[in-house]
Scaffold this motif. Structure first.
Motif, PDB file in Angstrom:
ATOM      1  N   GLY A 122     -24.586  27.332 -28.615  1.00 49.91           N
ATOM      2  CA  GLY A 122     -24.140  28.661 -29.024  1.00 49.91           C
ATOM      3  C   GLY A 122     -22.979  29.128 -28.155  1.00 49.91           C
ATOM      4  O   GLY A 122     -21.976  29.648 -28.648  1.00 49.91           O
ATOM      5  N   ARG A 123     -23.137  28.897 -26.883  1.00 48.84           N
ATOM      6  CA  ARG A 123     -22.097  29.318 -25.938  1.00 48.84           C
ATOM      7  C   ARG A 123     -20.791  28.566 -26.188  1.00 48.84           C
ATOM      8  O   ARG A 123     -19.699  29.138 -26.081  1.00 48.84           O
ATOM      9  N   ALA A 124     -20.894  27.297 -26.545  1.00 47.93           N
ATOM     10  CA  ALA A 124     -19.697  26.492 -26.821  1.00 47.93           C
ATOM     11  C   ALA A 124     -18.970  27.008 -28.065  1.00 47.93           C
ATOM     12  O   ALA A 124     -17.740  26.910 -28.150  1.00 47.93           O
ATOM     13  N   PRO A 180     -17.865  33.585 -23.174  1.00 47.26           N
ATOM     14  CA  PRO A 180     -19.096  32.776 -23.273  1.00 47.26           C
ATOM     15  C   PRO A 180     -20.236  33.199 -22.347  1.00 47.26           C
ATOM     16  O   PRO A 180     -21.387  33.267 -22.783  1.00 47.26           O
ATOM     17  N   ALA A 181     -19.922  33.519 -21.087  1.00 43.52           N
ATOM     18  CA  ALA A 181     -21.015  33.853 -20.165  1.00 43.52           C
ATOM     19  C   ALA A 181     -21.644  35.211 -20.501  1.00 43.52           C
ATOM     20  O   ALA A 181     -22.842  35.412 -20.282  1.00 43.52           O
ATOM     21  N   VAL A 182     -20.834  36.119 -21.038  1.00 46.73           N
ATOM     22  CA  VAL A 182     -21.365  37.431 -21.414  1.00 46.73           C
ATOM     23  C   VAL A 182     -22.290  37.252 -22.624  1.00 46.73           C
ATOM     24  O   VAL A 182     -23.416  37.762 -22.659  1.00 46.73           O
ATOM     25  N   GLU A 239     -22.638  30.955  -4.385  1.00 49.34           N
ATOM     26  CA  GLU A 239     -21.303  31.418  -3.965  1.00 49.34           C
ATOM     27  C   GLU A 239     -20.379  31.673  -5.158  1.00 49.34           C
ATOM     28  O   GLU A 239     -19.312  32.249  -5.000  1.00 49.34           O
ATOM     29  N   LEU A 240     -20.790  31.250  -6.353  1.00 50.53           N
ATOM     30  CA  LEU A 240     -19.931  31.418  -7.523  1.00 50.53           C
ATOM     31  C   LEU A 240     -20.336  32.583  -8.419  1.00 50.53           C
ATOM     32  O   LEU A 240     -19.609  32.943  -9.333  1.00 50.53           O
ATOM     33  N   VAL A 241     -21.504  33.125  -8.169  1.00 51.35           N
ATOM     34  CA  VAL A 241     -22.040  34.117  -9.104  1.00 51.35           C
ATOM     35  C   VAL A 241     -21.204  35.404  -9.148  1.00 51.35           C
ATOM     36  O   VAL A 241     -20.940  36.019  -8.127  1.00 51.35           O
ATOM     37  N   ARG A 242     -20.794  35.774 -10.356  1.00 51.81           N
ATOM     38  CA  ARG A 242     -20.036  37.022 -10.536  1.00 51.81           C
ATOM     39  C   ARG A 242     -20.962  38.156 -10.963  1.00 51.81           C
ATOM     40  O   ARG A 242     -20.797  39.279 -10.549  1.00 51.81           O
ATOM     41  N   ASN A 243     -21.893  37.841 -11.845  1.00 50.56           N
ATOM     42  CA  ASN A 243     -22.826  38.856 -12.343  1.00 50.56           C
ATOM     43  C   ASN A 243     -24.163  38.673 -11.623  1.00 50.56           C
ATOM     44  O   ASN A 243     -24.816  37.637 -11.758  1.00 50.56           O
ATOM     45  N   GLU A 300     -24.082  22.173 -15.153  1.00 49.72           N
ATOM     46  CA  GLU A 300     -22.878  22.099 -15.990  1.00 49.72           C
ATOM     47  C   GLU A 300     -21.643  22.164 -15.102  1.00 49.72           C
ATOM     48  O   GLU A 300     -21.691  22.700 -13.999  1.00 49.72           O
ATOM     49  N   TYR A 301     -20.559  21.613 -15.614  1.00 45.14           N
ATOM     50  CA  TYR A 301     -19.361  21.408 -14.805  1.00 45.14           C
ATOM     51  C   TYR A 301     -18.171  22.077 -15.492  1.00 45.14           C
ATOM     52  O   TYR A 301     -18.131  22.175 -16.718  1.00 45.14           O
ATOM     53  N   TYR A 302     -17.203  22.497 -14.711  1.00 50.75           N
ATOM     54  CA  TYR A 302     -16.044  23.154 -15.294  1.00 50.75           C
ATOM     55  C   TYR A 302     -15.199  22.170 -16.097  1.00 50.75           C
ATOM     56  O   TYR A 302     -14.911  21.072 -15.646  1.00 50.75           O
ATOM     57  N   GLN A 344     -11.505  21.960 -18.530  1.00 49.13           N
ATOM     58  CA  GLN A 344     -10.164  22.535 -18.442  1.00 49.13           C
ATOM     59  C   GLN A 344     -10.157  23.987 -18.935  1.00 49.13           C
ATOM     60  O   GLN A 344      -9.550  24.853 -18.306  1.00 49.13           O
ATOM     61  N   SER A 345     -10.858  24.234 -20.038  1.00 54.36           N
ATOM     62  CA  SER A 345     -10.849  25.572 -20.643  1.00 54.36           C
ATOM     63  C   SER A 345     -11.455  26.642 -19.739  1.00 54.36           C
ATOM     64  O   SER A 345     -11.236  27.831 -19.936  1.00 54.36           O
ATOM     65  N   CYS A 346     -12.224  26.238 -18.740  1.00 57.56           N
ATOM     66  CA  CYS A 346     -12.885  27.206 -17.854  1.00 57.56           C
ATOM     67  C   CYS A 346     -11.951  27.646 -16.723  1.00 57.56           C
ATOM     68  O   CYS A 346     -12.169  28.691 -16.107  1.00 57.56           O
TER      69      CYS A 346
HETATM   70  C1  HEC Z   1     -11.981  34.359 -19.889  1.00 59.99           C
HETATM   71  C2  HEC Z   1     -12.426  34.008 -18.560  1.00 59.99           C
HETATM   72  C3  HEC Z   1     -13.536  32.992 -18.430  1.00 59.99           C
HETATM   73  C4  HEC Z   1     -13.579  31.724 -18.955  1.00 59.99           C
HETATM   74  C5  HEC Z   1     -12.535  31.005 -19.797  1.00 59.99           C
HETATM   75  C6  HEC Z   1     -14.838  31.155 -18.511  1.00 59.99           C
HETATM   76  N1  HEC Z   1     -15.527  32.057 -17.754  1.00 59.99           N
HETATM   77 FE1  HEC Z   1     -17.290  31.765 -16.851  1.00 59.99          FE
HETATM   78  N2  HEC Z   1     -17.391  33.723 -16.379  1.00 59.99           N
HETATM   79  C7  HEC Z   1     -16.369  34.629 -16.563  1.00 59.99           C
HETATM   80  C8  HEC Z   1     -16.846  35.960 -16.224  1.00 59.99           C
HETATM   81  C9  HEC Z   1     -16.039  37.227 -16.278  1.00 59.99           C
HETATM   82  C10 HEC Z   1     -18.199  35.803 -15.850  1.00 59.99           C
HETATM   83  C11 HEC Z   1     -19.188  36.912 -15.481  1.00 59.99           C
HETATM   84  C12 HEC Z   1     -19.886  37.279 -16.760  1.00 59.99           C
HETATM   85  C13 HEC Z   1     -20.803  38.452 -16.637  1.00 59.99           C
HETATM   86  O1  HEC Z   1     -20.402  39.462 -16.103  1.00 59.99           O
HETATM   87  O2  HEC Z   1     -21.947  38.324 -17.111  1.00 59.99           O
HETATM   88  C14 HEC Z   1     -18.492  34.388 -15.944  1.00 59.99           C
HETATM   89  C15 HEC Z   1     -19.723  33.832 -15.644  1.00 59.99           C
HETATM   90  C16 HEC Z   1     -20.001  32.492 -15.679  1.00 59.99           C
HETATM   91  C17 HEC Z   1     -21.257  31.905 -15.314  1.00 59.99           C
HETATM   92  C18 HEC Z   1     -22.523  32.648 -14.898  1.00 59.99           C
HETATM   93  C19 HEC Z   1     -22.614  32.887 -13.449  1.00 59.99           C
HETATM   94  C20 HEC Z   1     -21.904  34.142 -13.030  1.00 59.99           C
HETATM   95  O3  HEC Z   1     -20.854  33.995 -12.390  1.00 59.99           O
HETATM   96  O4  HEC Z   1     -22.375  35.265 -13.321  1.00 59.99           O
HETATM   97  C21 HEC Z   1     -21.122  30.562 -15.466  1.00 59.99           C
HETATM   98  C22 HEC Z   1     -22.175  29.489 -15.170  1.00 59.99           C
HETATM   99  C23 HEC Z   1     -19.793  30.323 -15.954  1.00 59.99           C
HETATM  100  N3  HEC Z   1     -19.130  31.511 -16.076  1.00 59.99           N
HETATM  101  C24 HEC Z   1     -19.307  29.081 -16.259  1.00 59.99           C
HETATM  102  C25 HEC Z   1     -18.176  28.883 -17.042  1.00 59.99           C
HETATM  103  C26 HEC Z   1     -17.823  27.622 -17.645  1.00 59.99           C
HETATM  104  C27 HEC Z   1     -18.583  26.314 -17.443  1.00 59.99           C
HETATM  105  C28 HEC Z   1     -16.707  27.848 -18.401  1.00 59.99           C
HETATM  106  C29 HEC Z   1     -15.979  26.878 -19.296  1.00 59.99           C
HETATM  107  C30 HEC Z   1     -16.778  26.184 -20.292  1.00 59.99           C
HETATM  108  C31 HEC Z   1     -16.362  29.255 -18.233  1.00 59.99           C
HETATM  109  N4  HEC Z   1     -17.274  29.844 -17.415  1.00 59.99           N
HETATM  110  C32 HEC Z   1     -15.277  29.870 -18.821  1.00 59.99           C
HETATM  111  C33 HEC Z   1     -15.112  34.341 -17.008  1.00 59.99           C
HETATM  112  C34 HEC Z   1     -14.778  33.193 -17.684  1.00 59.99           C
END
Ligand code: HEC
Length: 239
Positions: free
Chosen positions: A40-42, A119-121, A147-151, A197-199, A201-203
């Motif tokens: 779903g996220r993809a 996707p993460a939201v 160390e990577l957690v934003r939310n 899961e790993y980053y 290019q799109s991430c």
């Molecule tokens: C458009 C910018 C953007 C892209 C592209 C993106 N992310 Fe994120 N990612 C975010 C943001 C902003 C959050 C925090 C979301 C929230 O507030 O819930 C996040 C959160 C996450 C989280 C949850 C942990 C956290 O930090 O809260 C993971 C895991 C993650 N991203 C992995 C990925 C992966 C793997 C990809 C590529 C497949 C990706 N993200 C692509 C912006 C992005």
């Protein structure tokens, strides 16, 4: 009756074997849940440019459309169809549908580019809804190395953190391999499963370099590289 008795006896030859057999179903369930959730996220990731398009109103990403695309991705990944009668998969499918239904006004707004729907939201909302639907039977969550957690909602708990730091980050650990364990959560017997899961290019437009630079979401880039461990999908199934 006799048949059932024999079957039970045969899987309980020793305490240990009985235990592993008892959790074999949970391993599959957890793996399927994680695969469907990631599918779903993809779909959201594939459609990010469309979602961010300010010139377009209706994006055509209804609940039904996203559910159908997620099912296709699941089939590619798992080599089998989604089982919509399985309560765990059903909860995730329904959650995807609900989240997309609620997201329509946000994603279809014309004249606005980035709308905060990424996707993460989406995943955070699906995880919350699916876990609610499973009311105490199971919990699914997107998490990441501390160390990577934003939310803050996505912070790993002790078990998740240990799996990330001591298993996934261990030199030579097979990339992409999930880790699972029969354990307890708040005193209750639970089967826990975590899929790294790993980053890609799109991430990296958001999570890549330069570290500290502001990304499109307004957050700070982590400075990560392609293929770095970026997160994990965690599933807990209660017995
Ligand atoms: C458009 C910018 C953007 C892209 C592209 C993106 N992310 Fe994120 N990612 C975010 C943001 C902003 C959050 C925090 C979301 C929230 O507030 O819930 C996040 C959160 C996450 C989280 C949850 C942990 C956290 O930090 O809260 C993971 C895991 C993650 N991203 C992995 C990925 C992966 C793997 C990809 C590529 C497949 C990706 N993200 C692509 C912006 C992005």
């Amino acid at each position: 009756m006799k048949k059932i008795y024999l079957y039970t006896a045969s899987i309980c030859i020793s305490g240990l074997f009985c235990f592993s057999a008892a959790y074999a179903g949970e391993e599959d369930t957890a793996k399927e849940m994680a695969a469907l959730f990631s599918s779903g996220r993809a779909v959201i990731s594939d459609n990010q440019d469309q979602i961010n398009n300010a010139d377009l109103g209706d994006k055509g990403l209804t609940g039904d459309v996203v559910v159908a695309k997620a099912k296709e991705k699941y089939k590619e990944k798992m080599g089998k169809d989604v089982d919509a009668n399985d309560p765990y998969q059903k909860a995730i499918l329904e959650a995807i549908g609900d989240v997309m239904k609620d997201a329509q006004p946000v994603i279809n707004e014309k004249g606005k580019g980035f709308k905060g729907f990424l996707p993460a939201v989406f995943a955070g909302q699906v995880a919350t809804k699916a876990s609610e639907k499973l009311s105490g039977k199971a919990v699914i969550k997107l998490t990441a190395p501390k160390e990577l957690v934003r939310n803050r909602k996505n912070r790993p708990d002790d078990w998740e953190s240990k799996a990330i730091e001591e298993t996934f980050k261990k030199a030579g650990y097979e990339k992409g391999k999930a880790f699972s364990e029969a354990t307890t959560v708040d005193g209750k017997n639970a089967f826990r499963f975590i899929q790294p899961e790993y980053y890609k290019q799109s991430c990296l437009s958001c999570h890549g370099g330069p570290k500290g630079e502001t990304d499109i979401s307004g957050g700070k880039k982590e400075g990560a590289n392609l293929d770095d461990l970026g997160g994990a999908v965690s599933v807990t199934i209660f017995k």
